[in-house]
Design an enzyme around this catalytic site. Sequence first.
Site: not given
Lengths: 311, 413
Positions: B173, B176, B231, B248, B300, B352, B374
């Site tokens: 992404h 990031e 992104r 992703n 990420h 999520y 992350e």
Amino acid sequence: MVWAGHTRRRGRPHQILVWSMGWTLLILLVVLTVVHGNPTVMVRTGSGPTVGFDQHPNSVPLGEDIQTTTEGESEVVEEVMTTGVLNPSHYPARRAATVVQHYLNTRYGSPYRWIFLSTVHSGSAEEVAEMGRKYQLALTMQEMISNVSGQCSAELFFPGGEGQSAPQVQASCEGLHQSNTTAQEEAFYQQHRTSNNLASGNNIPDSYGHVEPSMKPFWHLGGVASSFIMLRESNESTLYNMAQVANFTQLETEKDQLRFNYHVLLHEMISQEIIHWKLLVTWSPEQGVQVLQTELQPKCHHCEAPPNTTN
Amino acid sequence: MYIYVLYVCIACYVGLTCQLVFCPPPSCSLSFLLSLLPPLSKLDVWMEPIDLSTPVDIRVPFTSLQTVKAFLETEDIPYSVMIMDLQVMLDEEQDQMLSARAAAPRTTDDYDYSNYHDIADIYSFQDMLVAENPNLVSKIVIGQSYQGRTLNVLKFSTGGTNRPGIWLDTGIHSREWITQASGTWFAKKIVTDYGRDAALTAILDKMDIFLEIVTNPDGYYYTHNSNRMWRKTRKPNPGSSCVGTDPNRNWDAGFGELGSSGSPCSETYRGPEAHSESEVKSIVDFVKSHGNLKAFVSIHSYSQMLLYPYGYTSTPCKDQSELHDLAMKAITDLASMYGTSYRYGSTINTIYQASGTTVDWTYNQGIKYSYTFELRDTGRYGFILPANQILPTAKETWLALMAIMEHTKDNTN
């Protein structure tokens, strides 16, 4: 005031189109796809199980092994959201806690006070008979400028059903707003209340994460003002942060309130969208931050095409 | 004397305050000026008179400035200053040239790891690293991005044939930025520590490490030149004005299920079909043809989390218990450096539901140690993390990666 309304549904809204028409409630358009890839429009009608799902992809067919996690929680869930004791590491408690963060900023935030969620210690959630869901949380919040932390207990209510009701929050914190910002706020207020040199700025922070020292209070103020929108727009399927202040312009001081136009970028984590809002913001040490107007900006598709591409 | 030259511009320099003067028609005449001002032997014409409509630019030394201005005003010749002080401009240009030269590192020891770099810099870095460490590092081009940029993977290997491998990727992404910056640092860290750090040396003596730093180069370029918050990939979508697919959500694991979008305008658009994006397909092809990867870590930002499969279903993965325990060890090691606290768990529980994600596919291919990081922070800066956090983030994350890589090595034949 321009009001943006939407209905809520359980699960993940992947695309939210919001029209604002004054007092009229509007329709949230949620685009889902089933396995074949055909878009299906879903509108939530109540706080019960979502309408229109024949086979929830999450449901585990009978006969498959069901393994309990180390937390003792059954994995056979239609949705990850649970009722009862919440796992502080999992997203339901985290999303609710972030809503409390937004609430605290609307109440206590200023150019020198900006509060962020630090830790979720514990939480629980329950259905409230056809009306919505209620959470209770024990949290640590941190004030970013003074680095002071405080313990908070909070109760919040996410209204169910159609409509655009914001979550309702009650919270009490110990130790958070004890950082003495009075002197700085007063100095900042006096410096900017006369109209000689109206402040303005853009891209705060810049692409490299840099914020000019003179711009920091305006950055914090943008974050606090954004909290009003983020609080209002939050539900159990959203997680908001302010990504950047695109620009701000100071307007003439009115009624002893500093006044600003802000254009902010909000990041919504579940959809991963960057959402543009324009705000009319006032602040004084006495009155605190107020947001008089908000206006959702359309997602600018034209901005995304490079100059020499035909899209 | 008939005055026919249209414009006269006068400039002067040499360390003193000067002015460039602009003199519109029809009254100006270069030769007339020169004829009237014999002392102006230092007049330097930058643009000769060509025709009636073309301006003439002249540089006038400071010492002559007042004389020239007085003359022009006396003769009612309008003029205006184009450059007030040429020396200032020359000094600024000199500074820029010097700093530009300083910014281009000649070795990976000169490279500034504590700043963000554009794609050209990172690609140069990769080539330098290979050139400096030919016995340890090689560059594999696994494919091309939509816009034709090479997809470069650095292979760190001490020999053998198709040894078991560990894969790391950053920057899938593009917004990031902390991830591409950390990936660059990881590359240097590996070559620095081999032969010096016992744990890393043991890993590389048994396994190969593959590192793709700019996994989405078109997106990365776009974040530098057009939209910092981009992104997705940059491939257009037929029939839509919206560009790009979320790389992703494009993998063939729960593809199309809840947890991705079917709309090209969405940030989580899954694409027209699984592996439609060359950035994704290239990795798929690499993984399949390698056939011996044992760990796959996709990096990420932001949120400070360490995630394991699945994202597309709440059915726990077979190795959940082991992956959970390893995640705990990894984030404990990470926290030991600066106290940065991470949450961990399965993707679907912790962040999520997400379908078509990288590590769900790699896990289903049999790569057991499949993780998503992350990185920093938790929202205060979000995607635009200050450059002064690059080194701390890279260093603490490296401890977590070492935990994962060591465990992988110890559990691989």
